[in-house]
Design a protein around this motif. Structure first.
Motif, PDB file in Angstrom:
ATOM      1  N   HIS A 152       0.855  -1.103   0.208  1.00 60.58           N
ATOM      2  CA  HIS A 152       0.142   0.037  -0.072  1.00 60.58           C
ATOM      3  C   HIS A 152       0.908   1.173   0.067  1.00 60.58           C
ATOM      4  N   ARG A 153       0.703   2.214  -0.955  1.00 64.42           N
ATOM      5  CA  ARG A 153       1.362   3.215  -0.979  1.00 64.42           C
ATOM      6  C   ARG A 153       0.657   4.563  -0.136  1.00 64.42           C
ATOM      7  N   LEU A 194       4.256   5.509  17.147  1.00 62.92           N
ATOM      8  CA  LEU A 194       2.975   6.182  16.765  1.00 62.92           C
ATOM      9  C   LEU A 194       2.455   5.632  15.320  1.00 62.92           C
ATOM     10  N   PHE A 195       3.575   5.568  14.557  1.00 66.13           N
ATOM     11  CA  PHE A 195       3.295   4.784  13.144  1.00 66.13           C
ATOM     12  C   PHE A 195       4.236   3.454  13.307  1.00 66.13           C
ATOM     13  N   ARG A 196       3.391   2.512  12.846  1.00 66.53           N
ATOM     14  CA  ARG A 196       4.135   1.419  12.810  1.00 66.53           C
ATOM     15  C   ARG A 196       3.805  -0.047  12.023  1.00 66.53           C
ATOM     16  N   ILE A 197       4.455  -0.838  11.951  1.00 60.88           N
ATOM     17  CA  ILE A 197       4.240  -1.983  10.942  1.00 60.88           C
ATOM     18  C   ILE A 197       4.116  -3.197  11.836  1.00 60.88           C
ATOM     19  N   ASP A 198       3.346  -4.126  12.146  1.00 66.93           N
ATOM     20  CA  ASP A 198       3.304  -5.279  12.851  1.00 66.93           C
ATOM     21  C   ASP A 198       3.946  -6.336  11.909  1.00 66.93           C
ATOM     22  N   TYR A 199       4.911  -6.837  12.063  1.00 68.33           N
ATOM     23  CA  TYR A 199       5.456  -7.854  10.881  1.00 68.33           C
ATOM     24  C   TYR A 199       5.801  -9.127  11.403  1.00 68.33           C
ATOM     25  N   ALA A 206       0.683  -9.023   3.859  1.00 69.20           N
ATOM     26  CA  ALA A 206      -0.219  -8.556   4.605  1.00 69.20           C
ATOM     27  C   ALA A 206       0.202  -7.442   5.489  1.00 69.20           C
ATOM     28  N   TRP A 207       1.341  -6.847   5.595  1.00 71.37           N
ATOM     29  CA  TRP A 207       1.670  -5.890   6.240  1.00 71.37           C
ATOM     30  C   TRP A 207       1.267  -4.703   5.863  1.00 71.37           C
TER      31      TRP A 207
END
Length: 326
Positions: A152-153, A194-199, A206-207
């Motif tokens: 996703h951009r 505050l901004f994150r990617i659960d990986y 699915a990130w």
């Protein structure tokens, strides 16, 4: 030891493939209000790297900077890679991978990151410190690459991401467009995720980049950012004996046309028109934004004129840099 630090040449590199924002398939997956927001950011197109890695992109920009300076990779004294937020491998070294790719065999090599968009500001501070303090370090190559870490951009509720890379030589006496005068970098850890990617244990397809609290980003962090700039900008100008009106339009990261309007009102300073042009053509490029805008501004500033660079990140971190056109 030297008091003078020069920046340039700056080289940018973009993949040939571009996409018009209105045609991005992911917009059809968004709720109507999010889709309308994405289309109203002031971004027309982005470059897309497809299978290229961040190191692939970084190597192209680095070679372009070295070629512009007629400099062999083995002559580089230090190589600083501004790392992305999603390395190709855990435990591996992206910085030394780039070093090997370039052939910068004798360069002190390390990575600078973890401050989001402000990582490039930290890298420039480190590069300038090396040049000023170490008589054996005359040439530092700073390289940064941008590639969206997910499929996703659109990064709600902030911006839309493009791909590319930039590099700049930081030297004691080399050919340059700018003199690096001074910079202040500050950070605040209460916004660290505050901004994150659960990986972990999640397939990369699915990130998703998530904002933990949009009201915190849109209001509390915005207010704190204004307070930070209201403090560090006068401090930067005062300690260098520069009057407030001497710096011209500010250069900022490229998030959205709305963000430019907000900061122009909040700081009572115009944003340089090159920022809006680069936003429309490239989208948000993370740390790379500052170098893209700096290179574009070099064509509009006369010798001796100053440039004020303001950079921020939702990590959160802030920087104010002062440069003078050579």
């Amino acid at each position: 030891m030297t008091d003078h630090v020069r920046l340039g040449p700056v080289a940018t590199w973009f993949p040939d493939t571009t996409a018009e924002i209105a045609t991005l398939p992911e917009l059809a997956e968004l709720p109507a209000n999010r889709r309308d927001h994405a289309l109203a950011l002031g971004i027309d197109t982005v470059h897309t790297a497809d299978a290229m890695t961040e190191v692939d992109l970084a190597a192209e920009a680095a070679r372009a900077a070295l070629d512009a300076a007629a400099l062999e990779p083995a002559a580089v004294d230090a190589l600083l890679l501004v790392t992305g937020r999603a390395p190709q491998y855990l435990l591996a070294s992206e910085a030394t991978r780039l070093q090997h790719r370039l052939g910068a065999t004798r360069a002190f090599t390390t990575a600078v990151g973890d401050l989001g968009c402000v990582s490039v500001s930290a890298a420039l501070t480190l590069a300038a410190s090396l040049v000023r303090a170490d008589p054996h370090c005359r040439t530092v190559l700073v390289v940064t690459a941008a590639k969206t870490p997910t499929r996703h951009r659109y990064r709600a509720p902030m911006t839309l991401l493009g791909d590319g890379a930039a590099a700049v030589l930081v030297t004691a006496d080399g050919p340059a467009r700018w003199e690096f005068v001074d910079q202040i970098v500050r950070s605040e850890g209460k916004y660290a995720d505050l901004f994150r990617i659960d990986y972990r244990d999640i397939d990369a397809d699915a990130w998703v980049e998530e904002c933990a609290d949009e009201s915190t980003y849109s209001f509390r962090l915005a207010v704190e950012s204004k307070k930070r700039f209201d403090t560090i900008v006068p401090e930067l100008l005062r300690r260098n004996g520069i009057s407030d009106h001497a710096v011209g339009p500010i250069l900022m990261q490229n998030l959205s046309s709305g963000a430019f309007a907000f900061w122009e009102e909040a700081l009572d300073r115009p944003v340089d028109k090159v920022c809006r042009a680069n936003l429309a053509a490239y989208g948000h490029l993370g740390s790379m934004d500052m170098l893209v805008n700096l290179e574009a501004a070099a064509t509009t500033r006369a010798s001796g004129e100053y440039a004020l660079l303001l950079n921020s990140s939702p990590v959160a971190a802030w920087s104010a840099g002062l440069l003078r056109r050579v």
